[in-house]
Design an enzyme around this catalytic site. Structure first.
Site, PDB file in Angstrom:
ATOM      1  N   TRP A 166       0.812  -1.219   0.000  1.00 40.77           N
ATOM      2  CA  TRP A 166       0.000   0.000   0.000  1.00 40.77           C
ATOM      3  C   TRP A 166       0.841   1.264   0.000  1.00 40.77           C
ATOM      4  CZ3 TRP A 166       1.778   2.626   4.060  1.00 40.77           C
ATOM      5  CH2 TRP A 166       2.372   1.885   5.090  1.00 40.77           C
ATOM      6  N   ASN A 167       2.129   1.180   0.328  1.00 39.76           N
ATOM      7  CA  ASN A 167       2.855   2.444   0.556  1.00 39.76           C
ATOM      8  C   ASN A 167       3.183   3.194  -0.736  1.00 39.76           C
ATOM      9  OD1 ASN A 167       4.799   0.518  -0.100  1.00 39.76           O
ATOM     10  ND2 ASN A 167       6.393   1.513   1.101  1.00 39.76           N
ATOM     11  N   PRO A 173      -3.363  -6.699  -5.188  1.00 36.62           N
ATOM     12  CA  PRO A 173      -2.882  -5.461  -4.581  1.00 36.62           C
ATOM     13  C   PRO A 173      -3.166  -5.470  -3.078  1.00 36.62           C
ATOM     14  CG  PRO A 173      -5.033  -5.089  -5.568  1.00 36.62           C
ATOM     15  CD  PRO A 173      -4.688  -6.551  -5.813  1.00 36.62           C
ATOM     16  N   ALA A 174      -2.559  -4.538  -2.360  1.00 36.01           N
ATOM     17  CA  ALA A 174      -2.795  -4.442  -0.916  1.00 36.01           C
ATOM     18  C   ALA A 174      -4.267  -4.121  -0.649  1.00 36.01           C
ATOM     19  CB  ALA A 174      -1.910  -3.361  -0.317  1.00 36.01           C
ATOM     20  N   GLY A 223       6.954  -6.035  -0.117  1.00 36.79           N
ATOM     21  CA  GLY A 223       6.275  -5.966   1.180  1.00 36.79           C
ATOM     22  C   GLY A 223       7.272  -6.222   2.293  1.00 36.79           C
ATOM     23  N   SER A 224       6.758  -6.731   3.400  1.00 36.48           N
ATOM     24  CA  SER A 224       7.618  -6.906   4.571  1.00 36.48           C
ATOM     25  C   SER A 224       8.536  -8.120   4.403  1.00 36.48           C
ATOM     26  CB  SER A 224       6.746  -7.091   5.814  1.00 36.48           C
ATOM     27  OG  SER A 224       5.935  -8.237   5.649  1.00 36.48           O
ATOM     28  N   GLU A 265      11.099  -7.654  -3.055  1.00 31.03           N
ATOM     29  CA  GLU A 265      11.654  -6.396  -2.540  1.00 31.03           C
ATOM     30  C   GLU A 265      11.104  -6.231  -1.142  1.00 31.03           C
ATOM     31  OE1 GLU A 265      13.772  -4.754  -4.139  1.00 31.03           O
ATOM     32  OE2 GLU A 265      13.445  -5.227  -6.252  1.00 31.03           O
ATOM     33  N   LEU A 266      11.995  -6.279  -0.138  1.00 33.57           N
ATOM     34  CA  LEU A 266      11.497  -6.379   1.229  1.00 33.57           C
ATOM     35  C   LEU A 266      11.878  -5.147   2.059  1.00 33.57           C
ATOM     36  CD1 LEU A 266      12.283 -10.178   1.548  1.00 33.57           C
ATOM     37  CD2 LEU A 266      10.214  -9.082   0.698  1.00 33.57           C
ATOM     38  N   CYS A 290      10.599   1.799   2.124  1.00 31.87           N
ATOM     39  CA  CYS A 290      11.620   0.813   2.501  1.00 31.87           C
ATOM     40  C   CYS A 290      13.025   1.385   2.373  1.00 31.87           C
ATOM     41  CB  CYS A 290      11.457  -0.461   1.682  1.00 31.87           C
ATOM     42  SG  CYS A 290      11.263  -0.112  -0.050  1.00 31.87           S
ATOM     43  N   GLU A 340      12.708  -1.995  11.715  1.00 32.45           N
ATOM     44  CA  GLU A 340      12.306  -1.013  10.712  1.00 32.45           C
ATOM     45  C   GLU A 340      11.204  -0.120  11.307  1.00 32.45           C
ATOM     46  OE1 GLU A 340      10.634  -2.812   7.193  1.00 32.45           O
ATOM     47  OE2 GLU A 340      11.303  -1.143   5.938  1.00 32.45           O
ATOM     48  N   GLU A 359      14.442  -4.511  -9.777  1.00 32.41           N
ATOM     49  CA  GLU A 359      13.309  -4.001 -10.550  1.00 32.41           C
ATOM     50  C   GLU A 359      13.720  -2.713 -11.241  1.00 32.41           C
ATOM     51  OE1 GLU A 359       9.297  -5.692  -8.730  1.00 32.41           O
ATOM     52  OE2 GLU A 359      10.043  -3.972  -7.610  1.00 32.41           O
TER      53      GLU A 359
HETATM   54  P1  ADP Z   1       2.799  -4.415   5.287  1.00 32.15           P
HETATM   55  O1  ADP Z   1       2.999  -4.880   6.694  1.00 32.15           O
HETATM   56  O2  ADP Z   1       3.622  -3.266   4.915  1.00 32.15           O
HETATM   57  O3  ADP Z   1       1.351  -4.252   4.899  1.00 32.15           O
HETATM   58  P2  ADP Z   1       2.911  -6.995   4.066  1.00 32.15           P
HETATM   59  O4  ADP Z   1       4.127  -7.767   3.737  1.00 32.15           O
HETATM   60  O5  ADP Z   1       2.028  -7.498   5.155  1.00 32.15           O
HETATM   61  O6  ADP Z   1       3.405  -5.535   4.369  1.00 32.15           O
HETATM   62  O7  ADP Z   1       2.002  -6.770   2.783  1.00 32.15           O
HETATM   63  C1  ADP Z   1       2.482  -6.640   1.468  1.00 32.15           C
HETATM   64  C2  ADP Z   1       1.556  -7.387   0.564  1.00 32.15           C
HETATM   65  O8  ADP Z   1       1.587  -8.769   0.909  1.00 32.15           O
HETATM   66  C3  ADP Z   1       0.084  -6.972   0.637  1.00 32.15           C
HETATM   67  O9  ADP Z   1      -0.510  -7.076  -0.639  1.00 32.15           O
HETATM   68  C4  ADP Z   1      -0.479  -8.010   1.588  1.00 32.15           C
HETATM   69  O10 ADP Z   1      -1.873  -8.193   1.431  1.00 32.15           O
HETATM   70  C5  ADP Z   1       0.274  -9.238   1.137  1.00 32.15           C
HETATM   71  N1  ADP Z   1       0.313 -10.327   2.123  1.00 32.15           N
HETATM   72  C6  ADP Z   1       0.319 -10.236   3.486  1.00 32.15           C
HETATM   73  N2  ADP Z   1       0.331 -11.460   4.031  1.00 32.15           N
HETATM   74  C7  ADP Z   1       0.333 -12.364   3.026  1.00 32.15           C
HETATM   75  C8  ADP Z   1       0.333 -13.799   2.942  1.00 32.15           C
HETATM   76  N3  ADP Z   1       0.357 -14.571   4.031  1.00 32.15           N
HETATM   77  N4  ADP Z   1       0.314 -14.358   1.706  1.00 32.15           N
HETATM   78  C9  ADP Z   1       0.305 -13.598   0.605  1.00 32.15           C
HETATM   79  N5  ADP Z   1       0.304 -12.265   0.617  1.00 32.15           N
HETATM   80  C10 ADP Z   1       0.317 -11.637   1.790  1.00 32.15           C
END
Ligand code: ADP
Length: 482
Positions: A151-152, A176-177, A229-230, A251-252, A285, A386, A463
Site C-alpha cells: 500500500w505504501n 494489490p494491498a 512488502g515486509s 523487494e522487502l 523501505c 524497521e 526491478e
Molecule cells: P505491510 O505490513 O507493509 O502491509 P505486508 O508484507 O504485510 O506488508 O504486505 C504486502 C503485501 O503482501 C500486501 O498485498 C499483503 O496483502 C500481502 N500479504 C500479506 N500477508 C500475506 C500472505 N500470508 N500471503 C500472501 N500475501 C500476503
C-alpha cells in the site's frame, strides 16, 4: 466515489468475488469510507489462473513491437489521467498530493521504460567446439506471473511489476494491498483502455491475503512470484514458492543508514535527511532508519534538522502546505509509540515530536508528529527494527571503520546514504557498504532506468533498469547441428 464492489478482473471482465463478499476502503486521514472492493478468495484465484494461462498462449507469441505499443498507449493514458490518479492515491493512501503526483509520474516511467525494453530482448550466438554445431539463445517469457503489491507506493509498485511482465510476453495475476484496491482498479484500466487483450492481466482484490497468496503459490501454472512488502511475509512466500520452484523476485524491508562524514556540509546533509526521512511519512523501505553524524558536525546537523522538522505540517494530503499525512493504520502508530518510549527509556533525547497528534476537523486517528531523536544507541529498538514512520533517529560517531561496521550491522541491505565532499571517502565507503543502493550526497537514488533492489534480508532480484525485465525471462539454449 460510490460503492465499487466489482474489483476482480478475470479475462477482461470486472466482476464481484464469487462469494459476493466485499470490504470497505477508507481514507486514513478522514476515516471516510471511499468505496468497497470485492473480497476474493481461492476460487477467484483459480479463475484468474485459468484466464492468465489461456491468454499466455497468444500473448507470448505477440511481437515485441505490439507489446511496446500497448505500454506506450497505457503511458499516454496515465499522463491524461494523472491528476485524478494522484487525487485517488492521496485519498486512499494518505500521502500529500505533491508526493502522490510524483509517484504517479514515477509509475508512468515504468510503462515508458519497459515499452522500450520490450524491443531490446535479445539472445546471443555462442561458438561451438564442433565444426558441425551452432549455439544460440532465445529469451522467452517465464509464463504466468503472480504479483503481490503493498500500500505504501500503491501505483508505482504495480507498474514496476506489470510493465516488465507485459513487455516480456508474460501474463499476470495481481493481488494489490487491501488498503489500496481502488487505485489498483484505475491502474489496470490504463492497460485495458490501451488495448491489452483480455486475460493478460487479471486481478484479485482481497483482504484474505494468506488464502489468495497460497492459491497463487500452490499452482504449478504460476511460474513466477514478484512481491514487494515486509521481510517476514516475503521470506514466507519464497518458501511457499519452493515446492513448484517458481522464479522469485522480492523487494522487502530496509533499515537504511545515512552517514554524514566530517568534511560534509552539515546543513545541506540535514536538509537532505529531513526530506528523505519524512517522504511518504517515513513509510518507505529506503527511508533512513539510522542517521550517523560525525561528532564534529553533530550539533550543527541536529539544529538544522530540528528546525526543518518543526516546520513540517501534518494533515490531510490535499490540504495546502501539508507534507506529513496519516500513517496507514493504528498498528503503525502503536509501533511509533513503542519505538519512541523505548528510546526515551534508554536515554535518547526527543528534540521535536514524540507523540500521536490530532488534526482539527479530521476524524483520522493515525497522525503521528514528525519526530527527531538524538543520542540514539544500538541497544534501542529503533536501531534494529524497521520504523516505517516519521521518526529520525540520530547518533554521533567518531571513526570511519566504526561507522561502517555499525551501518552494516543489520539483517537488511536495501539503501544507504553517504554525505561527503571527498571523492575517496565516497568510493571507499560505498564499496564497503553491504546495501543494494547507495546515494552519495543524493537522497533519491531511484529511477525506472536504474536497478532497484537489496541484498541480505532486503530481497532478491532487481526491478527497473536493464535488469528489471530479466526477472520475467527465461533463457533457452538452442544447439543446431548443421
Ligand atoms: P505491510 O505490513 O507493509 O502491509 P505486508 O508484507 O504485510 O506488508 O504486505 C504486502 C503485501 O503482501 C500486501 O498485498 C499483503 O496483502 C500481502 N500479504 C500479506 N500477508 C500475506 C500472505 N500470508 N500471503 C500472501 N500475501 C500476503
Amino acid at each position: 466515489m460510490g460503492i465499487e464492489a466489482s474489483t476482480i478482473l478475470i479475462d477482461g471482465v470486472w466482476r464481484p468475488s464469487r462469494s459476493g463478499a466485499t470490504f470497505p476502503v477508507t481514507d486514513p486521514a478522514s476515516a471516510e469510507v471511499l468505496g468497497h472492493a470485492s473480497d476474493g478468495d481461492a476460487q477467484d484465484v483459480q479463475d484468474a489462473i485459468v484466464s492468465a494461462s489461456t491468454a499466455f498462449e497468444t500473448w507470448s507469441r505477440t511481437t515485441a513491437y505490439e507489446r511496446a505499443a500497448v505500454l506506450t498507449r497505457a503511458h499516454r493514458l496515465l499522463l491524461e489521467r494523472h491528476e485524478e490518479l494522484a487525487r485517488l492515491l492521496t485519498r486512499e493512501q494518505g500521502k500529500p498530493l505533491r508526493a502522490a503526483r510524483t509517484e504517479v509520474t514515477y509509475a508512468g516511467d515504468f510503462l515508458a521504460w519497459f515499452a522500450e525494453e520490450a524491443k531490446r530482448i535479445s539472445g546471443v550466438t555462442i561458438p561451438s567446439a564442433r565444426a558441425d554445431q551452432r549455439f544460440l539463445t532465445m529469451r522467452q517469457p517465464v509464463g504466468v506471473v503472480a504479483a503481490i503489491t503493498p500500500w505504501n507506493y500503491p501505483i508505482s509498485m504495480i507498474t514496476r511489476k506489470l510493465a516488465p511482465a507485459v513487455a516480456a510476453g508474460c501474463t499476470a495475476i495481481l493481488k494489490p494491498a487491501a488498503q489500496t484496491p481502488l487505485l489498483a482498479v484505475e491502474t489496470l484500466k490504463l492497460f485495458l483502455d490501451a488495448g491489452l487483450p483480455a486475460g493478460v492481466i487479471n486481478m484479485v482484490t482481497s483482504r484474505r491475503a494468506a488464502e489468495v497468496g497460497d492459491a497463487l503459490l500452490e499452482s504449478p501454472e504460476v511460474r513466477k512470484l514478484t512481491f514487494t512488502g515486509s521481510t517476514a511475509i516475503g521470506k514466507m512466500l519464497v518458501q511457499k514458492a519452493a515446492p513448484t520452484l517458481k522464479r522469485v523476485s522480492v523487494e522487502l524491508g530496509g533499515h537504511a543508514p545515512f552517514i554524514v562524514f566530517p568534511d560534509a556540509d552539515p546543513e545541506h546533509a540535514a536538509k537532505g535527511a529531513a526530506l528523505v526521512k519524512f517522504l511518504n511519512t517515513g513509510q518507505a523501505c529506503i527511508s533512513p532508519n539510522r542517521i550517523y553524524v560525525h561528532r564534529s558536525l553533530y550539533d550543527a546537523f541536529l539544529e538544522t534538522l530540528e528546525k526543518r522538522v518543526r516546520a513540517l505540517k501534518v494533515g490531510q494530503g490535499e490540504q495546502e502546505g501539508v507534507s506529513i499525512g496519516p500513517l496507514i493504520d493504528d498498528r503503525a502508530v502503536a509501533k511509533m509509540e513503542e519505538q519512541v518510549s523505548d528510546a526515551r527509556d534508554k536515554g535518547a533525547r526527543v528534540l521535536v515530536g514524540g507523540d500521536r497528534v490530532a488534526v482539527d476537523g479530521l476524524a483520522g486517528t493515525t497522525f503521528y508528529a514528525p519526530t527527531v531523536l538524538a543520542d540514539v544507541t544500538p541497544e534501542m529498538l529503533i536501531s534494529v527494527e524497521e520504523t516505517f514512520g516519521p521518526i529520525a533517529a540520530v547518533t554521533p560517531f567518531d571513526d570511519e571503520d566504526e561507522v561502517i561496521r555499525r551501518a552494516n550491522d543489520t539483517e537488511y541491505g536495501l539503501a544507504a546514504y553517504v554525505y561527503t565532499r571527498d571523492l575517496s571517502t565516497a568510493i571507499r565507503v560505498t564499496e564497503r557498504l553491504k546495501f543494494g543502493m547507495v546515494g552519495v550526497n543524493d537522497i533519491n537514488p531511484t529511477s525506472a532506468a536504474a536497478p532497484f533492489g537489496g541484498v541480505k534480508s532486503s530481497g532478491l532480484g532487481r526491478e527497473g533498469g536493464y535488469e528489471g525485465i530479466d526477472e520475467y525471462l527465461d533463457t533457452k539454449l538452442v544447439g543446431i547441428a548443421i
